[in-house]
Design a protein around this motif. Structure first.
Motif, PDB file in Angstrom:
ATOM      1  N   ALA A 142      -1.001  -0.659  10.551  1.00  0.00           N
ATOM      2  CA  ALA A 142      -2.125  -0.377   9.830  1.00  0.00           C
ATOM      3  C   ALA A 142      -3.299   0.310   9.363  1.00  0.00           C
ATOM      4  O   ALA A 142      -3.750   1.472   8.001  1.00  0.00           O
ATOM      5  N   THR A 149      -1.476   3.531   7.663  1.00  0.00           N
ATOM      6  CA  THR A 149      -1.191   3.764   6.400  1.00  0.00           C
ATOM      7  C   THR A 149      -2.197   3.134   5.734  1.00  0.00           C
ATOM      8  O   THR A 149      -2.688   4.245   4.837  1.00  0.00           O
ATOM      9  N   ALA A 150      -3.995   3.074   6.180  1.00  0.00           N
ATOM     10  CA  ALA A 150      -5.387   3.401   4.871  1.00  0.00           C
ATOM     11  C   ALA A 150      -5.729   5.197   5.527  1.00  0.00           C
ATOM     12  O   ALA A 150      -5.871   5.803   4.438  1.00  0.00           O
ATOM     13  N   ILE A 167      -4.009   7.075   2.765  1.00  0.00           N
ATOM     14  CA  ILE A 167      -4.347   6.074   1.413  1.00  0.00           C
ATOM     15  C   ILE A 167      -5.846   7.366   1.395  1.00  0.00           C
ATOM     16  O   ILE A 167      -6.170   7.792   0.513  1.00  0.00           O
ATOM     17  N   ARG A 168      -6.831   7.293   2.339  1.00  0.00           N
ATOM     18  CA  ARG A 168      -8.332   8.235   2.652  1.00  0.00           C
ATOM     19  C   ARG A 168      -8.159   9.581   2.447  1.00  0.00           C
ATOM     20  O   ARG A 168      -8.192   9.952   1.579  1.00  0.00           O
ATOM     21  N   THR A 198      -5.538  -1.448   0.658  1.00  0.00           N
ATOM     22  CA  THR A 198      -6.467  -0.678   2.006  1.00  0.00           C
ATOM     23  C   THR A 198      -7.706  -2.136   2.613  1.00  0.00           C
ATOM     24  O   THR A 198      -7.214  -2.505   3.773  1.00  0.00           O
ATOM     25  N   ASP A 199      -8.608  -2.137   2.062  1.00  0.00           N
ATOM     26  CA  ASP A 199      -9.179  -2.780   2.462  1.00  0.00           C
ATOM     27  C   ASP A 199      -9.016  -3.978   2.872  1.00  0.00           C
ATOM     28  O   ASP A 199      -9.549  -4.636   3.854  1.00  0.00           O
ATOM     29  N   SER A 240      -5.941   1.835  -3.046  1.00  0.00           N
ATOM     30  CA  SER A 240      -7.062   1.921  -2.166  1.00  0.00           C
ATOM     31  C   SER A 240      -7.452   0.030  -1.752  1.00  0.00           C
ATOM     32  O   SER A 240      -8.416   0.103  -0.911  1.00  0.00           O
ATOM     33  N   VAL A 242       0.467  -1.443   0.567  1.00  0.00           N
ATOM     34  CA  VAL A 242       0.340  -0.635  -0.265  1.00  0.00           C
ATOM     35  C   VAL A 242       1.288   1.480   0.267  1.00  0.00           C
ATOM     36  O   VAL A 242       0.480   2.070  -0.189  1.00  0.00           O
ATOM     37  N   SER A 243       2.489   1.200   1.260  1.00  0.00           N
ATOM     38  CA  SER A 243       2.564   2.718   0.917  1.00  0.00           C
ATOM     39  C   SER A 243       3.440   2.964  -0.162  1.00  0.00           C
ATOM     40  O   SER A 243       2.952   4.192  -1.121  1.00  0.00           O
TER      41      SER A 243
END
Length: 422
Positions: free
Chosen positions: A229, A232-233, A236-237, A211-212, A208, A195-196
């Protein structure tokens, strides 16, 4: 003749195993400067020095100079309970002299040394450890170890700005974890890296989706993996233009994570929350200031050189947002006087801030040239999100400095008359 630098590594290892400082080992019979040069391999020991050191260490001269295929198992056992620096020095010395050891023990030692190098921001040395870890994992035939090493390597590459290589490495780790149905905690660690690096490459739709997947894996936990986690999420948001969702996720991590599990992470979550406060529209400078005070109060317990620099970086941005450019310059000067420990992205952001100060000083051409160079550098490194942010700032700066043309009254009247048929 004693062989250097092997002797120096063995000498340092024996000293650390016994819990001695250089001053304590040197005693009255040797200067600490001379001992330091012996440990670094820069000097050959004399017979008198060997006798003195052997006496101080409680070994014979023969034991002191013997070739050390040191036992990694012994070093790993001794490292239990030592501080990070002592552990790193002990194990790196043991790895340098070890031979014919159990490869699983070598993997464990390399993993700890790689993490120590990461904490010290010694990315070249960390990468060397991680490259050996991936090779060793292949030899062992253990996909879990390879996936973990690749995920950590991806983070290392991201920290040095090598985004395309980081993306390839992280996606390889993810595919490996999927193909081998690795344990959820391994997959979650891999997804943190995926994700990062996808976010840094401005591949937000993919980031994204992953991320889910990451959030579902850590649901019900409250450990450092869960907190990272959510952190990090939240990033992204925020990049997706959802600041409220980002604040909710990060707030949950800040409230729910027990700092006793990882004081450093506890502190960095609050630094990140303050940075998020400054990215909202309008910036919530009061909330950011409260976080800064909270972090400042925790420094005696949780402070590291890296965290201290992250706090200076944050305070400089807060000073800019609250209209105190002089304070921001002072804080940047403090950062300039220190050995740089911030990752690539933050170092670029610091340079962006310096150019914003140049704009305030009226040095428009120098600032525009600097911002353009930073944007191109980030773009060439594959860091598209950072590049886009700098290009936007550059465009806004140019728009603010472009004078509006004076109304051309005579010409406008002529055109108006022509339209009316005159």
């Amino acid at each position: 003749m004693v062989e250097q630098p092997a002797f120096g590594r063995r000498l340092r290892q024996l000293r650390i195993e016994r819990g001695l400082t250089q001053g304590a080992l040197a005693g009255d019979g040797m200067s600490t400067g001379y001992l330091s040069r012996l440990e670094s391999g820069a000097r050959q020991p004399t017979e008198r020095a060997l006798a003195h050191l052997a006496s101080q260490l409680g070994v014979s001269t023969e034991e002191l100079v013997e070739s050390t295929a040191s036992s990694l198992a012994r070093s790993l056992t001794i490292a239990t309970g030592l501080g990070a620096d002592e552990t790193g020095e002990l194990l790196s010395g043991a790895l340098a002299t070890a031979g014919g050891e159990d490869p699983l023990l070598r993997w464990q030692a390399l993993w700890q040394v790689a993490d120590w190098r990461r904490q010290r921001k010694e990315y070249a040395e960390q990468r060397a450890c991680l490259d050996e870890l991936t090779t060793l994992s292949d030899q062992l035939g253990l996909p879990e170890l390879r996936a973990r090493a690749l995920a950590e390597l991806a983070r290392c590459l991201r920290s040095t700005g090598e985004v395309p290589a980081a993306v390839d490495t992280a996606l390889t780790a993810h595919q490996l974890a999927k193909d081998n149905a690795l344990a959820p905690y391994v997959m979650a660690n891999v997804l943190l890296a995926v994700v990062s690096v996808l976010a840094e490459a401005d591949r937000l739709p993919e980031a994204s989706r992953h991320t889910d997947e990451l959030l579902s894996l850590v649901e019900g936990r409250s450990d450092p993996l869960w907190a990272e986690a959510l952190w990090t999420a939240a990033n992204i948001r925020l990049r997706q233009g959802e600041p409220a969702a980002a604040a909710e996720l990060l707030g949950e991590a800040v409230r729910g994570f027990d700092g006793r599990d990882n004081p450093t992470l506890w502190t960095r979550l609050r630094i990140s929350a303050a940075r998020l406060n400054l990215q909202t529209t309008p910036p919530d400078t009061e909330a950011a200031h409260r976080r800064v005070e909270e972090v400042q109060a925790s420094l005696p317990l949780t402070g590291t050189p890296t965290i201290e620099q992250e706090l200076l970086f944050l305070r400089a941005h807060l000073a800019m947002h609250t209209g105190h450019p002089t304070e921001a310059r002072t804080l940047l000067d403090q950062l300039d006087s220190l050995d740089p420990l911030l990752p690539y992205q933050d170092r670029i952001q610091l340079d962006v801030l310096r150019n914003r100060l140049l704009l305030l000083d009226g040095a428009r051409d120098e600032a525009v040239t600097g911002l353009r160079g930073l944007a191109e550098q980030a773009q060439n490194n594959g860091n598209m999100a950072l590049a886009a942010e700098i290009w936007r700032l550059l465009a806004e700066s140019l728009a603010q400095d472009t004078p509006r043309p004076a109304p051309r009254v005579g010409l406008d009247r002529t055109r108006s008359a022509n339209r009316r048929g005159f």
